[in-house]
Write a protein that holds these residues in place. Sequence first.
Motif, PDB file in Angstrom:
ATOM      1  N   VAL A   1      25.820  12.105  42.961  1.00 46.76           N
ATOM      2  CA  VAL A   1      25.748  12.760  44.277  1.00 46.76           C
ATOM      3  C   VAL A   1      25.003  14.093  44.170  1.00 46.76           C
ATOM      4  N   TYR A   2      25.313  14.844  43.123  1.00 48.01           N
ATOM      5  CA  TYR A   2      24.685  16.153  42.913  1.00 48.01           C
ATOM      6  C   TYR A   2      23.179  16.001  42.728  1.00 48.01           C
ATOM      7  N   LEU A   3      22.749  15.069  41.879  1.00 45.23           N
ATOM      8  CA  LEU A   3      21.322  14.899  41.602  1.00 45.23           C
ATOM      9  C   LEU A   3      20.570  14.381  42.821  1.00 45.23           C
ATOM     10  N   GLU A   4      21.169  13.478  43.581  1.00 47.04           N
ATOM     11  CA  GLU A   4      20.518  13.004  44.806  1.00 47.04           C
ATOM     12  C   GLU A   4      20.259  14.165  45.763  1.00 47.04           C
TER      13      GLU A   4
ATOM     14  N   GLU B   1      16.454  18.207  48.009  1.00 43.24           N
ATOM     15  CA  GLU B   1      16.112  19.618  48.211  1.00 43.24           C
ATOM     16  C   GLU B   1      14.742  19.938  47.631  1.00 43.24           C
ATOM     17  N   LEU B   2      14.473  19.438  46.439  1.00 44.72           N
ATOM     18  CA  LEU B   2      13.194  19.696  45.777  1.00 44.72           C
ATOM     19  C   LEU B   2      12.042  19.041  46.531  1.00 44.72           C
ATOM     20  N   LEU B   3      12.251  17.830  47.031  1.00 46.88           N
ATOM     21  CA  LEU B   3      11.224  17.135  47.806  1.00 46.88           C
ATOM     22  C   LEU B   3      10.872  17.922  49.063  1.00 46.88           C
ATOM     23  N   LEU B   4      11.879  18.428  49.765  1.00 45.69           N
ATOM     24  CA  LEU B   4      11.613  19.201  50.980  1.00 45.69           C
ATOM     25  C   LEU B   4      10.847  20.486  50.664  1.00 45.69           C
ATOM     26  N   MET B   5      11.147  21.103  49.524  1.00 49.75           N
ATOM     27  CA  MET B   5      10.392  22.288  49.112  1.00 49.75           C
ATOM     28  C   MET B   5       8.929  21.944  48.860  1.00 49.75           C
ATOM     29  N   GLN B   6       8.696  20.819  48.192  1.00 51.19           N
ATOM     30  CA  GLN B   6       7.317  20.398  47.941  1.00 51.19           C
ATOM     31  C   GLN B   6       6.570  20.139  49.239  1.00 51.19           C
ATOM     32  N   LEU B   7       7.196  19.401  50.137  1.00 50.54           N
ATOM     33  CA  LEU B   7       6.547  19.076  51.406  1.00 50.54           C
ATOM     34  C   LEU B   7       6.184  20.340  52.178  1.00 50.54           C
TER      35      LEU B   7
ATOM     36  N   GLU C   1      18.714  23.356  37.767  1.00 52.48           N
ATOM     37  CA  GLU C   1      19.992  22.735  38.149  1.00 52.48           C
ATOM     38  C   GLU C   1      19.986  21.236  37.895  1.00 52.48           C
ATOM     39  N   ILE C   2      18.836  20.595  38.085  1.00 50.09           N
ATOM     40  CA  ILE C   2      18.733  19.163  37.801  1.00 50.09           C
ATOM     41  C   ILE C   2      18.864  18.909  36.303  1.00 50.09           C
TER      42      ILE C   2
ATOM     43  N   PRO D   1       9.428  30.050  42.344  1.00 57.22           N
ATOM     44  CA  PRO D   1      10.708  30.411  41.716  1.00 57.22           C
ATOM     45  C   PRO D   1      11.899  29.613  42.246  1.00 57.22           C
ATOM     46  N   ALA D   2      11.938  29.385  43.565  1.00 60.89           N
ATOM     47  CA  ALA D   2      13.048  28.611  44.133  1.00 60.89           C
ATOM     48  C   ALA D   2      13.039  27.177  43.616  1.00 60.89           C
ATOM     49  N   MET D   3      11.843  26.611  43.426  1.00 57.56           N
ATOM     50  CA  MET D   3      11.738  25.267  42.859  1.00 57.56           C
ATOM     51  C   MET D   3      12.258  25.255  41.427  1.00 57.56           C
TER      52      MET D   3
END
Length: 328
Positions: A193-196, A201-207, A180-181, A172-174
């Motif tokens: 800046v926002y998308l970067e 954030e999404l990459l860290l969630m995946q990892l 938002e993206i 759900p958080a992803m």
Amino acid sequence: MRTIIRSSEFKEQAIIKEFPENFAADHGFSETVYQTNLEGYTGDTREILLNGICIEHRNIHHENALQLEVHHDFPFFKMHFELKGFSGYASKSKGSRDVTIFDGCHQLFYFPEVKGRLQYAAQQRFTLEIKLTRSFLEKMMGPELAPLGAFGKGLQDNQPVLIGGRSLPIQPAMRNVIYEILHCPYRDMLKKVYLEAKVTELLLMQLAQLEAHREEAPRSVLKSGDAERIRHVKELIEENIQEPCSLIELASRAGLNDFKLKKGFKEMFGNTVFGYMNHVRMEKARLMLLEGRQSIADISFVVGYKNPQHFTAAFKKHFGYLPSDLKC
């Protein structure tokens, strides 16, 4: 940087897509929408380039199952979210890995070379696919890429890396970050800046999720044909939000016993049948609340709650905030 896609289904036989080096864009940001109108393969792709990042949101309809031969002539670090649909990749590169991503799941991988066969089921597909370059990752993590763990080592050794062995459910958080993206409220440099930040954030969630599932998966309870039946159950859940089916009814309509359905559903989607049912109802409610067109009482009825107070309690438990917080 070039991608070549071939299929006997296409009159053109080959589709060639050129990317600028490092996904570079004028002024650091560019956005383009591409229309696709090929035999049995129609829709659109929104592409955003952010100097080191390529974001692609696909809305594609496959009339029939489709196989494509694909070749990327550049190293491939990809975040792939199959929001709706199914995709499979069979590698023809020595030492590389196959990738299968089920409906509602994601995967993260690095391949020095991509040369193989893509397979898509006959259905509507919604995906978010994010390609990253080493230069962006170094800017984010540092030149040693140590925070990326196994991925960092794979990049430094130029070896294929696929963590987890199988796709995992989009949490759900992803989904919130993906939303938002796809619905960024800014323009131009603020959007960049926002998308970067959101991609990071999404990459860290995946990892974090993939590293937590690196242990060997339990022995599968699924046999040939079971996966398709369980995907059908997932569709039944999504199509019957207002009047959810019981577990026994779902199993009967899919031609499975309830034990295999419960175990197989958890194996494929990382969630229980009822957990996913609740997730679908809450996500539907959240989107309706954001649209702001209906009252909380009406929305509670649409997602299967006769009592708005029960809906409010369930929504608060799921998201951590009240439905009325989105109506302000």
